[in-house]
Scaffold this motif. Structure first.
Motif, PDB file in Angstrom:
ATOM      1  N   LEU A   1       0.813  -1.221   0.000  1.00 30.53           N
ATOM      2  CA  LEU A   1       0.000   0.000   0.000  1.00 30.53           C
ATOM      3  C   LEU A   1       0.847   1.272   0.000  1.00 30.53           C
ATOM      4  CD1 LEU A   1      -2.718  -1.071   2.578  1.00 30.53           C
ATOM      5  CD2 LEU A   1      -3.052  -0.685   0.133  1.00 30.53           C
ATOM      6  N   ALA A   2       2.047   1.161   0.567  1.00 29.03           N
ATOM      7  CA  ALA A   2       2.872   2.357   0.694  1.00 29.03           C
ATOM      8  C   ALA A   2       3.231   2.899  -0.673  1.00 29.03           C
ATOM      9  CB  ALA A   2       4.133   2.030   1.472  1.00 29.03           C
ATOM     10  N   LYS A   3       3.225   4.220  -0.764  1.00 27.15           N
ATOM     11  CA  LYS A   3       3.530   4.835  -2.050  1.00 27.15           C
ATOM     12  C   LYS A   3       4.693   5.792  -1.860  1.00 27.15           C
ATOM     13  CE  LYS A   3       0.342   6.254  -5.630  1.00 27.15           C
ATOM     14  NZ  LYS A   3      -0.880   7.040  -5.810  1.00 27.15           N
ATOM     15  N   GLU A   4       5.609   5.746  -2.769  1.00 27.76           N
ATOM     16  CA  GLU A   4       6.699   6.709  -2.733  1.00 27.76           C
ATOM     17  C   GLU A   4       6.130   8.102  -2.914  1.00 27.76           C
ATOM     18  OE1 GLU A   4      10.406   6.434  -2.963  1.00 27.76           O
ATOM     19  OE2 GLU A   4       9.754   4.748  -1.719  1.00 27.76           O
ATOM     20  N   PRO A   5       6.590   9.056  -2.152  1.00 30.80           N
ATOM     21  CA  PRO A   5       6.129  10.423  -2.417  1.00 30.80           C
ATOM     22  C   PRO A   5       6.467  10.802  -3.850  1.00 30.80           C
ATOM     23  CG  PRO A   5       7.991  10.406  -0.884  1.00 30.80           C
ATOM     24  CD  PRO A   5       7.578   8.990  -1.078  1.00 30.80           C
ATOM     25  N   GLU A   6       5.492  11.425  -4.497  1.00 27.30           N
ATOM     26  CA  GLU A   6       5.643  11.703  -5.912  1.00 27.30           C
ATOM     27  C   GLU A   6       6.852  12.600  -6.153  1.00 27.30           C
ATOM     28  OE1 GLU A   6       2.615  13.505  -8.985  1.00 27.30           O
ATOM     29  OE2 GLU A   6       1.641  12.042  -7.660  1.00 27.30           O
ATOM     30  N   GLN A   7       7.757  12.110  -6.972  1.00 24.86           N
ATOM     31  CA  GLN A   7       8.912  12.933  -7.306  1.00 24.86           C
ATOM     32  C   GLN A   7       8.473  13.988  -8.296  1.00 24.86           C
ATOM     33  OE1 GLN A   7      12.011  12.946  -6.108  1.00 24.86           O
ATOM     34  NE2 GLN A   7      11.328  11.423  -4.619  1.00 24.86           N
ATOM     35  N   THR A   8       8.646  15.237  -7.926  1.00 24.72           N
ATOM     36  CA  THR A   8       8.195  16.254  -8.857  1.00 24.72           C
ATOM     37  C   THR A   8       9.369  16.760  -9.657  1.00 24.72           C
ATOM     38  OG1 THR A   8       8.531  18.056  -7.313  1.00 24.72           O
ATOM     39  CG2 THR A   8       6.409  16.968  -7.247  1.00 24.72           C
ATOM     40  N   ARG A   9       9.011  17.121 -10.874  1.00 25.04           N
ATOM     41  CA  ARG A   9      10.012  17.655 -11.773  1.00 25.04           C
ATOM     42  C   ARG A   9      10.146  19.155 -11.554  1.00 25.04           C
ATOM     43  NH1 ARG A   9       6.817  17.291 -16.474  1.00 25.04           N
ATOM     44  NH2 ARG A   9       5.079  16.543 -15.253  1.00 25.04           N
TER      45      ARG A   9
ATOM     46  N   ALA B   1       7.021  25.698  -5.359  1.00 24.06           N
ATOM     47  CA  ALA B   1       6.338  25.031  -4.255  1.00 24.06           C
ATOM     48  C   ALA B   1       4.990  24.476  -4.675  1.00 24.06           C
ATOM     49  CB  ALA B   1       6.156  26.020  -3.113  1.00 24.06           C
ATOM     50  N   GLY B   2       4.369  25.134  -5.662  1.00 22.64           N
ATOM     51  CA  GLY B   2       3.064  24.657  -6.096  1.00 22.64           C
ATOM     52  C   GLY B   2       1.964  25.131  -5.171  1.00 22.64           C
ATOM     53  N   PHE B   3       0.741  24.966  -5.620  1.00 23.77           N
ATOM     54  CA  PHE B   3      -0.394  25.359  -4.781  1.00 23.77           C
ATOM     55  C   PHE B   3      -1.525  24.365  -4.955  1.00 23.77           C
ATOM     56  CE2 PHE B   3      -2.805  27.225  -8.329  1.00 23.77           C
ATOM     57  CZ  PHE B   3      -1.787  27.484  -9.242  1.00 23.77           C
ATOM     58  N   ASN B   4      -2.305  24.221  -3.889  1.00 20.34           N
ATOM     59  CA  ASN B   4      -3.439  23.295  -3.955  1.00 20.34           C
ATOM     60  C   ASN B   4      -4.625  23.952  -4.632  1.00 20.34           C
ATOM     61  OD1 ASN B   4      -2.435  20.929  -2.633  1.00 20.34           O
ATOM     62  ND2 ASN B   4      -2.369  22.177  -0.767  1.00 20.34           N
TER      63      ASN B   4
ATOM     64  N   ILE C   1      -0.898  21.988  -8.072  1.00 22.47           N
ATOM     65  CA  ILE C   1      -0.441  22.485  -9.368  1.00 22.47           C
ATOM     66  C   ILE C   1       0.822  23.314  -9.174  1.00 22.47           C
ATOM     67  CG2 ILE C   1      -1.022  24.112 -11.239  1.00 22.47           C
ATOM     68  CD1 ILE C   1      -3.849  23.000 -11.103  1.00 22.47           C
ATOM     69  N   TYR C   2       1.782  23.066 -10.051  1.00 27.56           N
ATOM     70  CA  TYR C   2       3.050  23.784  -9.990  1.00 27.56           C
ATOM     71  C   TYR C   2       3.074  24.851 -11.082  1.00 27.56           C
ATOM     72  CZ  TYR C   2       4.233  19.931  -6.984  1.00 27.56           C
ATOM     73  OH  TYR C   2       4.218  19.035  -5.961  1.00 27.56           O
ATOM     74  N   ASP C   3       3.680  25.969 -10.775  1.00 25.97           N
ATOM     75  CA  ASP C   3       3.708  27.082 -11.724  1.00 25.97           C
ATOM     76  C   ASP C   3       4.272  26.658 -13.081  1.00 25.97           C
ATOM     77  OD1 ASP C   3       2.600  28.798  -9.890  1.00 25.97           O
ATOM     78  OD2 ASP C   3       4.554  29.425  -9.084  1.00 25.97           O
ATOM     79  N   GLU C   4       5.253  25.715 -13.057  1.00 26.28           N
ATOM     80  CA  GLU C   4       5.877  25.288 -14.324  1.00 26.28           C
ATOM     81  C   GLU C   4       4.890  24.559 -15.241  1.00 26.28           C
ATOM     82  OE1 GLU C   4       7.089  24.953 -11.341  1.00 26.28           O
ATOM     83  OE2 GLU C   4       9.268  25.132 -11.260  1.00 26.28           O
ATOM     84  N   GLU C   5       3.834  24.002 -14.640  1.00 27.07           N
ATOM     85  CA  GLU C   5       2.861  23.269 -15.450  1.00 27.07           C
ATOM     86  C   GLU C   5       1.978  24.201 -16.265  1.00 27.07           C
ATOM     87  OE1 GLU C   5       0.566  19.795 -13.660  1.00 27.07           O
ATOM     88  OE2 GLU C   5       1.185  20.946 -11.909  1.00 27.07           O
TER      89      GLU C   5
END
Lengths: 185, 381
Positions: free
Chosen positions: A24-32, A36-39, A132-136
């Motif tokens: 069940l454990a999931k690696e924290p998503e590696q972000t490119r 900081a991003g925002f929810n 969402i990250y600004d780069e997206e």
């Protein structure tokens, strides 16, 4: 009636639990991304998918009933009672002047607020939350025609339209203040 | 108990001199002046731009002071009256409500919408015969207790769209045609008879603001929440009185034309917005519309009422549109009613499933527009 429950030895059960936890454990998503991003709160309206930054979303409320207030511009549906507080509800499609095609569900209200303004936005469906990250974000408006660019924070590659809640809240067109100047006397 | 401020000063107002001045200023005509009683003539001093002072100084003579006083008093929900005897003195009587938050209000209904009128502005409510309404120079008037006052329609002032159903009911129900319900308002020294469909109740209400976005809305002062959670707008009476003088009371053309033959349609839809939209579209097309909130509600209403056609959503709680269609087809009384499904489901399988259930038409929501729905319905009935 008695039922026999066979208990496994303690070390065997903990081994099983560990194995399950590993699955069940999931690696924290590696972000490119470096930012900081925002929810955001993601929702569907008129066949498009939009998002508002969560910091401006007070709550999401089911739209069960509303009261029409006469004399308001067409983009305001009316007022609703959110636990004893009166909140006006805006139809964004009408405010943006987007073509109204189809018959939506429109049974959710997203209550937006900042320090100066507060109102609800009608939505067909709440799809969840997403970081969402600004780069997206791309400023390309190819996907959306007719939407004023200053109301947008950008569009993601998967066509999520991220709206600028702060700008929409602060837009002078949103504030209704009609003094009755036409006094005949 | 309202608070009261009395003040006594001056040497009294010379009423004939006052009216003469008003005529000279062009505020009223000679003919109007002759009809004024003493109270109405005294009320002239509240008009802006009206001053009896022959000279303008830094602080007086512009004719603004009393107009501003009246406006402020009315903003607080109060009234101001003036009494004067020449050579004796003048009394201004300002009546203010104790509390601004709660007050008594008259709950009225017009075109299925409810409004609260603050009782402080309501002189009386009466029911009169339609024939007692006289038309004077294109304006409707009524005579109550010997006073002629103009009559305004609340639905026209507020522009509450009249529903087709209401028009049909008016034609059918004789008592509603013969009698008219009026609320007599008194504000700014003038009286106005307001026509409403129904006077529902008089109750203690707590007025709330309309939220941050609606800082000031014409004709509406706020809203109140009824015991059942329903929101009802509270009307702003001074605005209403001004609006009434501007809305040219339309000459009643007697019969309002009804395009469709008043056929009855039952709409089943769980979303309030879609339900209201469908109802409005169909009523504007001249149909008589009854609404149901889900399939089960629609089925029981269809069993007990008389309908010419059923419009239904597919995805609904308790009973889906497919199931509703199948139940209608299986029912002896209802089996012949045409069924139109309006749905978000676009796939061919869903469409076939709808036709299998016995639907006569299948309209996909994403391609929905008003004209195709009405067109389809007109083909079926």
């Amino acid at each position: 009636m008695s039922e026999q429950i066979k208990l496994k030895p303690a070390d065997e059960s903990s081994a099983i639990l560990r194995a399950r936890a590993a699955v069940l454990a999931k690696e924290p998503e590696q972000t490119r991304f470096k930012s900081a991003g925002f929810n955001t709160v993601v929702f569907a309206l008129g066949g498009e998918t939009y998002a508002f930054a969560s910091e401006f979303v007070r709550e999401v409320y089911p739209l069960k009933d509303y009261t029409v207030v006469p004399g308001l511009p067409g983009f305001i549906l009316g007022i609703v009672n959110v636990r004893g507080q009166i909140v006006s509800v805006v139809d964004l499609r009408k405010f943006f002047g987007l073509p109204e095609k189809g018959l939506g569900e429109l049974n959710k209200v997203i209550v937006l607020r900042n320090d100066r303004m507060e109102f609800g936005i009608m939505a067909d469906l709440i799809l969840g939350s997403r970081k969402i990250y600004d780069e997206e974000l791309q400023s390309s408006l190819l996907t959306i025609s007719g939407l004023r660019a200053d109301f947008l924070r950008g569009v993601t590659t998967d066509s999520l339209i991220v709206l600028d809640a702060d700008r929409i809240l602060n837009d002078p067109g949103m504030l209704i203040h009609e003094e009755f100047n036409a006094r005949p006397d | 108990m309202p608070g009261r401020i009395d003040s006594l000063y001056g040497c009294g107002i010379d009423v004939p001199a006052l009216t003469a001045k008003a005529i000279k200023k062009g505020l009223i005509s000679q003919a109007e002046a002759e009809k004024l009683d003493k109270d109405s003539a005294l009320a002239l001093i509240f008009k802006s731009g009206f001053s009896t002072s022959p000279i303008i100084t830094d602080i007086s003579g512009r004719g603004m002071g009393l107009a501003i006083v009246r406006e402020k008093v009315e903003k607080l929900g109060g009234t101001i009256r003036v009494e004067s005897e020449k050579d004796l003195g003048t009394t201004f009587r300002i009546t203010l409500p104790m509390s601004l938050a709660t007050f008594r209000g008259v709950l009225v209904e017009v075109n299925e919408a409810m409004f609260v009128i603050p009782t402080s502005y309501v002189e009386t409510t009466v029911r009169i015969k339609q024939s007692a309404i006289k038309t004077v120079e294109g304006r409707e008037t009524v005579t109550l207790d010997g006073n002629v006052m103009s009559l305004a329609h609340l639905d026209q002032i507020l522009d509450v769209k009249s529903a087709a159903r209401e028009r049909l009911l008016l034609k059918k129900t004789d008592t509603r045609q013969v009698f008219v319900n009026l609320v007599v308002l008194s504000a700014a020294g003038s009286r106005l008879a307001l026509k409403v469909d129904r006077v529902v109740d008089e109750l203690q209400v707590l007025v709330k603001t309309l939220g941050r976005q609606l800082s000031r809305v014409r004709n509406i002062a706020g809203a109140t929440i009824l015991g059942n959670g329903r929101l009802v707008p509270v009307v702003h009476v001074p605005d209403l009185v001004i609006a009434a003088t501007m809305v040219q009371t339309r000459q009643k053309s007697g019969e309002t034309e009804i395009s469709a033959s008043g056929r009855r349609i039952l709409v089943a839809e769980d979303s309030i917005t879609s339900r209201t939209l469908l109802k409005t579209i169909l009523e504007n097309a001249g149909f008589v519309v009854t609404t149901a909130v889900d399939g089960a509600d629609a089925f029981s209403q269809a069993r007990t009422g008389e309908f010419d056609l059923l419009v239904s959503d597919v995805d609904m709680p308790r009973m889906s549109g497919f199931e509703l269609t199948a139940r209608v087809r299986a029912d002896k009384k209802l089996s012949d009613i045409p069924v139109v499904l309006v749905t978000a489901l676009e796939s061919r399988e869903d469409r076939e499933r709808g036709i299998d259930a016995g639907a006569d038409a299948y309209i996909v929501k994403s391609s929905f527009d008003q004209s195709n729905l009405v067109e389809v319905i007109n083909k079926l009935i």
